[in-house]
Write a protein that holds these residues in place. Structure first.
Motif, PDB file in Angstrom:
ATOM      1  N   ALA A  36      44.635  12.386  12.780  1.00  0.00           N
ATOM      2  CA  ALA A  36      44.208  13.521  13.576  1.00  0.00           C
ATOM      3  C   ALA A  36      45.257  14.623  13.618  1.00  0.00           C
ATOM      4  O   ALA A  36      44.949  15.802  13.597  1.00  0.00           O
ATOM      5  N   GLY A  37      46.536  14.269  13.646  1.00  0.00           N
ATOM      6  CA  GLY A  37      47.590  15.258  13.723  1.00  0.00           C
ATOM      7  C   GLY A  37      47.595  15.995  15.048  1.00  0.00           C
ATOM      8  O   GLY A  37      46.907  15.625  15.987  1.00  0.00           O
ATOM      9  N   GLU A  38      48.382  17.058  15.124  1.00  0.00           N
ATOM     10  CA  GLU A  38      48.412  17.881  16.322  1.00  0.00           C
ATOM     11  C   GLU A  38      47.111  18.659  16.433  1.00  0.00           C
ATOM     12  O   GLU A  38      46.601  19.174  15.446  1.00  0.00           O
ATOM     13  N   VAL A  39      46.608  18.763  17.629  1.00  0.00           N
ATOM     14  CA  VAL A  39      45.320  19.425  17.832  1.00  0.00           C
ATOM     15  C   VAL A  39      45.559  20.925  18.013  1.00  0.00           C
ATOM     16  O   VAL A  39      46.201  21.342  18.984  1.00  0.00           O
ATOM     17  N   PRO A  40      45.031  21.750  17.100  1.00  0.00           N
ATOM     18  CA  PRO A  40      45.239  23.195  17.222  1.00  0.00           C
ATOM     19  C   PRO A  40      44.381  23.772  18.348  1.00  0.00           C
ATOM     20  O   PRO A  40      43.467  23.123  18.852  1.00  0.00           O
ATOM     21  N   GLN A  41      44.681  24.997  18.717  1.00  0.00           N
ATOM     22  CA  GLN A  41      43.870  25.659  19.735  1.00  0.00           C
ATOM     23  C   GLN A  41      42.464  25.921  19.227  1.00  0.00           C
ATOM     24  O   GLN A  41      41.502  25.914  19.995  1.00  0.00           O
ATOM     25  N   LYS A  42      42.341  26.130  17.924  1.00  0.00           N
ATOM     26  CA  LYS A  42      41.056  26.435  17.301  1.00  0.00           C
ATOM     27  C   LYS A  42      41.011  25.747  15.944  1.00  0.00           C
ATOM     28  O   LYS A  42      42.036  25.643  15.269  1.00  0.00           O
ATOM     29  N   PRO A  43      39.834  25.252  15.531  1.00  0.00           N
ATOM     30  CA  PRO A  43      39.759  24.616  14.212  1.00  0.00           C
ATOM     31  C   PRO A  43      40.189  25.565  13.097  1.00  0.00           C
ATOM     32  O   PRO A  43      39.987  26.783  13.190  1.00  0.00           O
ATOM     33  N   SER A  44      40.770  25.019  12.036  1.00  0.00           N
ATOM     34  CA  SER A  44      41.188  25.843  10.905  1.00  0.00           C
ATOM     35  C   SER A  44      40.000  26.483  10.210  1.00  0.00           C
ATOM     36  O   SER A  44      40.115  27.533   9.581  1.00  0.00           O
ATOM     37  N   LYS A  45      38.842  25.831  10.325  1.00  0.00           N
ATOM     38  CA  LYS A  45      37.576  26.395   9.853  1.00  0.00           C
ATOM     39  C   LYS A  45      36.463  25.789  10.700  1.00  0.00           C
ATOM     40  O   LYS A  45      36.650  24.732  11.324  1.00  0.00           O
ATOM     41  N   PRO A  46      35.303  26.431  10.781  1.00  0.00           N
ATOM     42  CA  PRO A  46      34.209  25.900  11.612  1.00  0.00           C
ATOM     43  C   PRO A  46      33.855  24.474  11.196  1.00  0.00           C
ATOM     44  O   PRO A  46      33.799  24.148  10.006  1.00  0.00           O
ATOM     45  N   VAL A  47      33.618  23.624  12.184  1.00  0.00           N
ATOM     46  CA  VAL A  47      33.347  22.210  11.917  1.00  0.00           C
ATOM     47  C   VAL A  47      31.867  21.895  12.114  1.00  0.00           C
ATOM     48  O   VAL A  47      31.157  22.587  12.836  1.00  0.00           O
ATOM     49  N   THR A  48      31.437  20.844  11.433  1.00  0.00           N
ATOM     50  CA  THR A  48      30.162  20.217  11.756  1.00  0.00           C
ATOM     51  C   THR A  48      30.456  19.145  12.792  1.00  0.00           C
ATOM     52  O   THR A  48      31.273  18.252  12.548  1.00  0.00           O
ATOM     53  N   LEU A  49      29.835  19.253  13.948  1.00  0.00           N
ATOM     54  CA  LEU A  49      30.110  18.307  15.032  1.00  0.00           C
ATOM     55  C   LEU A  49      28.938  17.340  15.162  1.00  0.00           C
ATOM     56  O   LEU A  49      27.801  17.752  15.401  1.00  0.00           O
ATOM     57  N   ASN A  50      29.221  16.056  15.008  1.00  0.00           N
ATOM     58  CA  ASN A  50      28.227  15.009  15.187  1.00  0.00           C
ATOM     59  C   ASN A  50      28.360  14.433  16.591  1.00  0.00           C
ATOM     60  O   ASN A  50      29.430  13.933  16.961  1.00  0.00           O
ATOM     61  N   VAL A  51      27.285  14.523  17.365  1.00  0.00           N
ATOM     62  CA  VAL A  51      27.291  14.095  18.763  1.00  0.00           C
ATOM     63  C   VAL A  51      26.443  12.835  18.899  1.00  0.00           C
ATOM     64  O   VAL A  51      25.291  12.803  18.461  1.00  0.00           O
ATOM     65  N   LEU A  52      27.010  11.797  19.510  1.00  0.00           N
ATOM     66  CA  LEU A  52      26.287  10.559  19.788  1.00  0.00           C
ATOM     67  C   LEU A  52      26.079  10.440  21.291  1.00  0.00           C
ATOM     68  O   LEU A  52      27.042  10.484  22.069  1.00  0.00           O
ATOM     69  N   ASP A  53      24.831  10.267  21.701  1.00  0.00           N
ATOM     70  CA  ASP A  53      24.480  10.153  23.123  1.00  0.00           C
ATOM     71  C   ASP A  53      23.968   8.748  23.399  1.00  0.00           C
ATOM     72  O   ASP A  53      22.974   8.316  22.819  1.00  0.00           O
ATOM     73  N   VAL A  54      24.637   8.042  24.318  1.00  0.00           N
ATOM     74  CA  VAL A  54      24.175   6.704  24.714  1.00  0.00           C
ATOM     75  C   VAL A  54      23.806   6.672  26.198  1.00  0.00           C
ATOM     76  O   VAL A  54      23.630   5.599  26.765  1.00  0.00           O
ATOM     77  N   ALA A  55      23.686   7.847  26.801  1.00  0.00           N
ATOM     78  CA  ALA A  55      23.451   7.919  28.249  1.00  0.00           C
ATOM     79  C   ALA A  55      22.229   8.738  28.631  1.00  0.00           C
ATOM     80  O   ALA A  55      21.980   8.957  29.809  1.00  0.00           O
TER      81      ALA A  55
END
Length: 404
Positions: A36-55
């Motif tokens: 993961a490394g250090e977490v930047p303030q903003k992604p280096s490029k737009p990400v595809t975010l996969n969301v899992l909902d179990v609630a």
């Protein structure tokens, strides 16, 4: 049709029994966050975010997430949603971490899934190191802030509700509802098979009824189900003499109420409002509380699996901060599924989308405002104590009478 309230989160209690005691945290570099490394303030490029909902949380928050993606395409280019039964959560995350390929960037879970994953070291530690990026957490309403404490450093609360325990009944069958635990027991004795609650390990109203009784009965220690619930266990054993079967989940109890199989069921604010809005339960159903009533609260959380990339983590932190704004929190009113729903202070129904306002106007209860304001609010049992309570109930109260 919308999912009925708690259909996924209620089952998550089963996680605690089978999974909490399992093996420790994964040892792969990805599982330990090594990629993961250090977490930047903003992604280096737009990400595809996969969301899992179990609630079942997406019913409350998907609109918030979609709004963020529209407003911040430079942070998240695309989002995908998936849902899973809560008992599958730990295995699913561990499998990805073990393979060193974590493609789920955000998990939405209840207290039990959060605890089970934290026990096995599956979640990134979000707090306190990222607290400066989550300043909207400072606006939690007071009971929601107490629910956040249950998350430790691994989750961020995104929705909250006071929950229950409430009783729901049909007024034509029960013109004078029980007003105390003693009256409820007397009613059950006089009307065998007409009072019902579902197995607590699989039901939000069932477990809220279980955790709320020690306050109603004045037990020695409501937080200690093994050594402090003498009155509660004796009461449940006696009540059980007049209960023919225990349903495996809450939906079945609502259907039993609607078709006249039973006259009184355990419920919560969400399980009262949403099934009536869906037409599962007649609009004419009423709710009541028992003397000595305390709310037992509930919440949903955002967690980040270990192994999520630094860019994914940066995107999630921005997203969660956005979800905790008043404007977005107003969407949590939804169709009463988790009523009220907002975790932050100062969000009223007038701020919610018109559809939510119309639903709550028709199916909400004017008495809820006073009940929420005027009665104590207690956090649920901790992870270990909840497991112990479920196990004791299964062994000594109703396990042999749970409907197969």
């Amino acid at each position: 049709m919308r999912l009925n309230p708690r259909t996924t989160v209620l089952a998550s209690s089963a996680l605690l029994v089978g999974l909490v005691a399992a093996c420790g945290a994964p040892s792969s570099p990805a599982a330990q966050g090594g990629n993961a490394g250090e977490v930047p303030q903003k992604p280096s490029k737009p990400v595809t975010l996969n969301v899992l909902d179990v609630a079942g949380n997406l019913q409350l928050t998907q609109g918030m997430i979609d709004d963020f993606v529209k407003q911040h395409p430079d942070v998240i280019s695309r989002v995908t949603y998936s849902k899973a039964p809560a008992p599958d959560l730990v295995g699913k995350i561990k499998a990805q971490q073990g393979a060193g390929r974590v493609d789920i960037g955000l998990v939405l879970t209840g207290t039990d899934g959060l605890s089970a994953g934290a026990e096995q070291g599956l979640w990134e530690q979000i707090l306190p190191k990222h607290k400066d990026r989550l300043s909207n957490m400072d606006t939690y309403q007071e009971p929601a802030a107490k629910m956040q404490e249950l998350a430790g450093d691994y989750g961020v609360e995104v929705t909250y509700y006071p929950s229950g325990p409430l009783l729901e009944y049909m007024p034509d069958k029960v013109p004078n509802p029980p007003k105390s635990a003693e009256e409820l027991l007397a009613y059950a004795k006089a009307n065998p098979g007409k009072v019902e609650y579902a197995r607590p390990a699989n039901s939000g109203p069932g477990r809220t009824f279980l955790m709320g009784l020690p306050y109603i009965l004045g037990d020695k220690d409501p937080k200690d189900p093994i050594n402090g619930w003498d009155k509660t266990w004796a009461y449940l054993k006696e009540l059980g003499r007049y209960i023919n079967t225990y349903q495996t989940g809450t939906t079945a109890t609502m259907k039993d109420l609607a078709n006249g199989t039973v006259n009184i069921v355990a419920t919560t604010t969400g399980w009262d409002i949403n099934p009536r809005a869906l037409g599962t339960v007649p609009e004419s159903a009423k709710v009541s509380t028992l003397k000595g009533f305390h709310w037992v609260t509930d919440a949903h959380y955002a967690v980040i699996p270990k192994g999520a990339s630094a860019d994914q983590q940066a995107a999630v932190l921005q997203l969660v901060q956005f979800m905790l704004t008043k404007e977005q929190q107003a969407k949590a009113y939804d169709d009463g599924y988790f009523y009220p729903g907002p975790a932050v202070e100062g969000v009223d129904i007038s701020m919610a989308p018109k559809k939510s306002q119309d639903t709550i106007a028709k199916f909400g209860r004017p008495e809820y405002d006073a009940l929420i304001k005027d009665n104590p609010k207690e956090v649920p049992l901790d992870n270990k104590s909840m497991v112990a309570a479920f196990d004791k109930w299964d062994r000594e109260i109703g396990g042999s009478k749970v409907k197969k």
